[in-house]
Design a protein around this motif. Structure first.
Motif, short mmCIF file in Angstrom:
data_model
loop_
_atom_site.label_atom_id
_atom_site.label_comp_id
_atom_site.label_asym_id
_atom_site.label_seq_id
_atom_site.Cartn_x
_atom_site.Cartn_y
_atom_site.Cartn_z
N UNK A 1 0.65 -1.30 -0.02
CA UNK A 1 0.23 -0.11 -0.08
C UNK A 1 1.21 1.38 0.00
N UNK A 2 0.51 2.16 -0.74
CA UNK A 2 1.64 3.12 -1.23
C UNK A 2 0.94 4.88 -0.82
N UNK A 3 -0.53 4.47 -1.09
CA UNK A 3 -1.78 6.01 -0.45
C UNK A 3 -1.33 6.35 0.83
N UNK A 4 -0.95 5.40 1.89
CA UNK A 4 -1.01 5.43 3.49
C UNK A 4 0.20 4.85 3.58
N UNK A 5 0.48 5.83 5.11
CA UNK A 5 2.07 5.01 5.46
C UNK A 5 2.38 5.73 6.57
N UNK A 6 3.65 4.93 7.14
CA UNK A 6 3.71 5.15 9.01
C UNK A 6 4.01 6.50 9.50
N UNK A 7 4.61 6.86 10.40
CA UNK A 7 4.46 7.82 10.92
C UNK A 7 5.55 8.53 11.71
N UNK A 8 5.89 9.73 12.52
CA UNK A 8 6.56 10.45 13.62
C UNK A 8 5.43 10.10 14.75
N UNK A 9 5.82 9.65 15.86
CA UNK A 9 4.37 10.09 16.78
C UNK A 9 5.32 9.90 18.48
N UNK A 10 3.76 10.10 19.62
CA UNK A 10 4.43 10.47 21.05
C UNK A 10 4.12 12.13 21.29
N UNK A 11 3.99 13.03 20.22
CA UNK A 11 3.05 14.10 21.33
C UNK A 11 2.23 14.56 20.74
N UNK A 12 2.12 13.93 19.19
CA UNK A 12 0.90 14.24 18.94
C UNK A 12 1.00 12.66 18.27
N UNK A 13 -0.27 12.35 17.80
CA UNK A 13 -1.08 11.14 17.15
C UNK A 13 -0.10 11.10 15.61
N UNK A 14 0.10 12.08 15.11
CA UNK A 14 0.64 11.72 13.40
C UNK A 14 1.77 13.15 13.37
N UNK A 15 3.05 13.05 13.27
CA UNK A 15 3.84 13.90 13.48
C UNK A 15 5.13 13.01 12.19
N UNK A 16 5.57 14.32 11.73
CA UNK A 16 6.71 14.24 11.10
C UNK A 16 7.30 13.42 11.46
N UNK A 17 8.29 12.39 10.96
CA UNK A 17 8.47 12.61 8.60
C UNK A 17 7.34 11.62 8.47
N UNK A 18 6.17 11.31 7.31
CA UNK A 18 5.69 10.73 7.14
C UNK A 18 7.03 9.21 6.98
N UNK A 19 6.58 7.85 6.76
CA UNK A 19 6.95 6.82 6.43
C UNK A 19 6.32 5.79 5.66
N UNK A 20 6.70 6.08 3.97
CA UNK A 20 6.34 5.68 3.67
C UNK A 20 6.72 3.73 2.96
N UNK A 21 6.34 2.96 2.82
CA UNK A 21 6.26 1.60 3.00
C UNK A 21 7.19 1.10 1.06
N UNK A 22 7.02 2.34 0.20
CA UNK A 22 7.57 2.52 -0.76
C UNK A 22 8.88 3.86 -0.72
N UNK A 23 9.99 3.22 -1.57
CA UNK A 23 10.98 4.14 -1.54
C UNK A 23 10.81 5.74 -2.38
N UNK A 24 10.23 6.70 -1.93
CA UNK A 24 9.78 7.52 -2.41
C UNK A 24 9.62 8.48 -1.08
N UNK A 25 10.36 10.02 -2.04
CA UNK A 25 9.79 11.24 -1.26
C UNK A 25 11.16 11.67 -0.31
N UNK A 26 10.72 12.48 1.13
CA UNK A 26 12.23 13.11 1.47
C UNK A 26 12.88 11.40 2.20
#
Length: 257
Positions: A166-191
């Protein structure tokens, strides 16, 4: 902006993660054929409240259509964000659970996939490979490494098994908010930032039996496979330190690999 956490913040996030994993261990025996998913959600809400936390998922999203439950329950072709309802779980179902807890402002996130009774060999293999993808990603998440190495590890393992990522949804930073940077895509693209000590990340491969393409249903939340095939979802919250990477959520149903 990626928010690095200090030792005190990570310790508080760790407490939230341990609470979430403890909740899962008590919940798993209740997720069985015949159970209504709305009753599972009610149990989760009550457990989290009694433990002193708050459901991190409840009410997130757009104000006109906030997520209405404490836990996502996604069955078979549902990938993520399944909304609990009066639907009953059936024998042979593949059930993915995704939940988070806000404990005094510190947030955890974890997902597991459960097999209901005797499932097909294909379903069993899909869940096992998705779990292996998660641990492959965790193995690549070390200080000084680049973010997309996580993505390459996840994608490479899934594709080698013949599954779609699945490439339209991804993992993410977490801890102080539910969704934080960075986005962690499951295919190698982006920052592709360098991984640093103090990062807290939610890695969550979503792997499909067929194509990796997905669609969102009219409820605005439930994500399903585009080809109606099965999907599995596993997730851990991890913390990256200078000398190690720690899984903050705990294995709850034999997912060690």
């Amino acid at each position: 902006m990626i928010r690095l956490k200090n030792e005190k913040q990570i310790e508080e996030i760790r407490k939230s993660c341990k609470m979430l994993s403890a909740m899962y261990r008590e919940l798993i025996p209740l997720v069985k054929p015949g159970a209504q998913t709305i009753e599972i959600d009610r149990w989760v809400r009550n457990w989290i409240k009694a433990a002193g936390g708050r459901p991190a998922f409840l009410g997130v999203g757009p104000s006109k259509n906030p997520f209405p439950a404490a836990i996502c329950i996604s069955i078979n072709n549902e990938v993520i964000h399944g909304i609990p309802s009066r639907r009953k779980i059936a024998s042979g179902d593949l059930v993915s659970l995704d939940c988070g807890i806000d404990l005094g402002g510190y947030i955890s996130d974890q997902a597991i996939t459960l097999e209901m009774g005797k499932v097909s060999a294909g379903a069993k293999r899909l869940s096992a490979v998705t779990r292996e993808c998660l641990y492959a990603g965790i193995g690549a998440a070390t200080c000084g490494q680049r973010l997309l190495q996580i993505s390459r590890a996840i994608q490479g393992h899934a594709l080698a098994a013949g599954f779609g990522v699945v490439h339209q949804f991804c993992g993410h930073g977490v801890g102080l908010e539910l969704h934080e940077d960075p986005q962690i895509v499951n295919i190698p693209r982006g920052p592709n930032p360098k991984l640093s000590g103090g990062m807290v990340l939610a890695l969550e491969p979503m792997i499909n039996a067929g194509t990796g393409d997905v669609e969102v249903l009219e409820d605005g939340w439930t994500v399903v496979t585009a080809d109606d095939g099965l999907s599995a979802h596993w997730e851990h919250t991890i913390a990256i330190f200078q000398d190690r990477t720690e899984i903050l959520t705990e294995p709850v149903c034999g997912e060690e690999v």
